[in-house]
Design a protein around this motif. Structure first.
Motif, PDB file in Angstrom:
ATOM      1  N   SER A 125       1.110  -1.531  -0.244  1.00 30.28           N
ATOM      2  CA  SER A 125      -0.496   0.076   0.235  1.00 30.28           C
ATOM      3  C   SER A 125       0.792   1.175   0.208  1.00 30.28           C
ATOM      4  N   GLY A 126       0.321   2.317  -0.076  1.00 27.63           N
ATOM      5  CA  GLY A 126       0.761   3.690   0.093  1.00 27.63           C
ATOM      6  C   GLY A 126       2.102   3.248  -0.561  1.00 27.63           C
ATOM      7  N   MET A 127       3.117   4.147  -1.035  1.00 28.78           N
ATOM      8  CA  MET A 127       4.383   4.636  -1.512  1.00 28.78           C
ATOM      9  C   MET A 127       5.364   3.476  -1.979  1.00 28.78           C
ATOM     10  N   ALA A 128       4.961   2.229  -1.350  1.00 26.19           N
ATOM     11  CA  ALA A 128       5.596   0.881  -1.586  1.00 26.19           C
ATOM     12  C   ALA A 128       4.684   0.672  -2.855  1.00 26.19           C
ATOM     13  N   PHE A 129       3.603   0.722  -2.806  1.00 22.31           N
ATOM     14  CA  PHE A 129       2.770   0.523  -4.396  1.00 22.31           C
ATOM     15  C   PHE A 129       2.859   0.832  -5.145  1.00 22.31           C
ATOM     16  N   ALA A 130       3.317   2.417  -5.078  1.00 23.33           N
ATOM     17  CA  ALA A 130       3.721   3.321  -6.266  1.00 23.33           C
ATOM     18  C   ALA A 130       4.631   2.705  -6.707  1.00 23.33           C
ATOM     19  N   LEU A 131       5.726   2.683  -6.044  1.00 21.92           N
ATOM     20  CA  LEU A 131       6.992   1.939  -6.487  1.00 21.92           C
ATOM     21  C   LEU A 131       6.557   1.483  -7.724  1.00 21.92           C
ATOM     22  N   PHE A 132       6.000  -0.141  -7.446  1.00 20.25           N
ATOM     23  CA  PHE A 132       5.986  -0.837  -8.157  1.00 20.25           C
ATOM     24  C   PHE A 132       5.011  -0.022  -9.539  1.00 20.25           C
ATOM     25  N   PHE A 133       3.940   0.662  -9.335  1.00 19.52           N
ATOM     26  CA  PHE A 133       3.080   1.022 -10.680  1.00 19.52           C
ATOM     27  C   PHE A 133       4.256   1.715 -11.423  1.00 19.52           C
ATOM     28  N   LEU A 134       4.752   2.522 -10.353  1.00 18.52           N
ATOM     29  CA  LEU A 134       5.948   3.005 -10.989  1.00 18.52           C
ATOM     30  C   LEU A 134       7.241   3.011 -11.944  1.00 18.52           C
ATOM     31  N   ALA A 135       7.306   1.048 -11.766  1.00 19.20           N
ATOM     32  CA  ALA A 135       8.741   0.769 -12.135  1.00 19.20           C
ATOM     33  C   ALA A 135       7.787  -0.147 -13.120  1.00 19.20           C
ATOM     34  N   GLU A 136       6.313  -0.344 -13.510  1.00 18.55           N
ATOM     35  CA  GLU A 136       5.387  -1.001 -14.838  1.00 18.55           C
ATOM     36  C   GLU A 136       5.481  -0.139 -15.681  1.00 18.55           C
ATOM     37  N   TYR A 137       5.063   1.271 -15.247  1.00 16.44           N
ATOM     38  CA  TYR A 137       5.541   2.277 -16.385  1.00 16.44           C
ATOM     39  C   TYR A 137       6.704   2.554 -17.437  1.00 16.44           C
ATOM     40  N   ALA A 138       7.621   2.895 -16.368  1.00 16.35           N
ATOM     41  CA  ALA A 138       9.121   2.841 -16.816  1.00 16.35           C
ATOM     42  C   ALA A 138       9.362   1.829 -17.614  1.00 16.35           C
ATOM     43  N   ASN A 139       9.374   0.807 -17.218  1.00 13.75           N
ATOM     44  CA  ASN A 139       9.996  -0.265 -18.380  1.00 13.75           C
ATOM     45  C   ASN A 139       9.207  -0.261 -19.695  1.00 13.75           C
TER      46      ASN A 139
END
Length: 357
Positions: free
Chosen positions: A252-266
């Motif tokens: 949840s929170g920022m940890a979840f956001a990092l996964f989201f960020l990684a998916e779109y960065a990839n």
């Protein structure tokens, strides 16, 4: 541009002395990473807008003019959420996992050329570096699934690792054909090799790019890239109807956001690599004076934008594949096809009809 960079370098050496090379490298990294974060934020908006138009809807249109502040609102919401760690989770690995997914997606940009001589590290083994660093991301997904100590994340991680490893083989073999025709592992050299040939001499640059002679490899690389980033229709890793959000269930929170960020960065990275390997990188479509005057970066950006829009188009158009169908496509279709095409390209290069030299 080169004169401007030389001026900054000379001034920096005079002011900071021996510390300047380190500072200058950090500045260049920030110049690359910060726009990527911005691009990720607005890629989510473009995705929602484009899918909305395809479904005859408006998409986000409430926060800011034309919904342009929606990504900022989403980011602030996730920043303010509490990171709830499961009681029985392996806490150290649970925190490390999102960083392990994001870091390779950003580190790969070190060797990506934005235009001629505009690259952070112009290494000769650039292609090998990209293939090696992007394959590390799967460890973060496996860690997230295992460290959460929950059934759904573990199932998602198992699916992700099998899927990503399967399609990496096809992507690697597709890039081998690019290496064979370009004769170099350097990404800048691969782009330069695409401005030579009969069509380039006629001014029809886009027909001399690798997408035409390597068309099957181009299609396989693009589809494998979609599968590699766990995007629709290959998103069984986080199939909502089956396993909620896969390896991200307990985040949840920022940890979840990092996964989201990684998916779109990839996604952006795969689009950039597709543009460089097969679509001529920073080269203009036609060899006309008015098009040559446009900086190469804008051509690369336009090609990346086109490939990303194709990613979104697939999401809006196709249903999700079953897990066994995804595995069969990877192992029984793509890998045999790429192996055969590597042999075909090898024979073509050695034949009298060689078009690359």
């Amino acid at each position: 541009m080169n004169q401007f960079i030389d001026l900054i370098t000379n001034q920096g050496e005079q002011i900071f002395g021996s510390v300047w090379p380190l500072l200058w490298t950090l500045v260049k990294i920030l110049i690359i990473v910060l726009p990527i974060f911005g691009a990720v934020a607005y890629l989510t908006l473009w995705e929602r807008k484009l899918i909305g138009w395809m479904h005859i809807r408006l998409g986000p249109n409430r926060v800011g003019p034309l919904g342009l502040l929606q990504p900022i609102a989403d980011a602030l919401k996730l920043l303010m959420k509490e990171i709830i760690s499961p009681t029985r989770a392996s806490h150290t690995l649970y925190i490390i996992a999102p960083l392990m997914v994001l870091t390779p997606a950003l580190a790969a940009w070190a060797v990506v050329p934005f235009q001629a001589e505009l690259v952070l590290a112009d290494v000769n083994a650039g292609l090998l570096y990209v293939m090696a660093i992007t394959s590390v991301g799967v460890y973060g997904v496996i860690l997230a699934g295992w460290a959460s100590n929950s059934k759904y994340p573990f199932l998602g991680a198992m699916r992700a690792s099998a899927q990503m490893i399967s399609y990496e083989v096809a992507m690697g073999l597709a890039l081998v054909t690019v290496l064979m025709v370009a004769g170099s592992l350097n990404l800048s050299e691969i782009v330069r090799s695409q401005q030579e040939g009969r069509f380039a001499e006629m001014g029809l640059n886009f027909l001399s790019w690798n997408w035409l002679p390597l068309l099957p490899m181009f299609v396989i690389y693009f589809i494998s890239g979609v599968a590699e980033t766990n995007r629709h229709p290959f998103d069984v890793v986080e199939g909502e109807s089956e396993i909620v959000a896969g390896h991200m269930v307990e985040y949840s929170g920022m940890a979840f956001a990092l996964f989201f960020l990684a998916e779109y960065a990839n996604m952006i990275l795969i689009a950039a690599l597709t543009s460089i390997m097969f679509l001529g990188g920073w080269l203009p479509i036609l060899d006309l004076p008015i098009l040559r005057d446009i900086p190469g970066f804008f051509w690369l950006f336009a090609k990346i934008f086109f490939v990303l829009s194709c990613f979104i188009w697939l999401r809006a158009s196709l249903p999700r594949y079953r897990y066994d169908q995804i595995m069969r496509l990877g192992w029984k279709v793509f890998i045999p096809l790429t192996v055969v095409w590597v042999l075909v390209i090898g024979a073509w290069i050695l034949s009298p009809w060689n078009i690359w030299s």
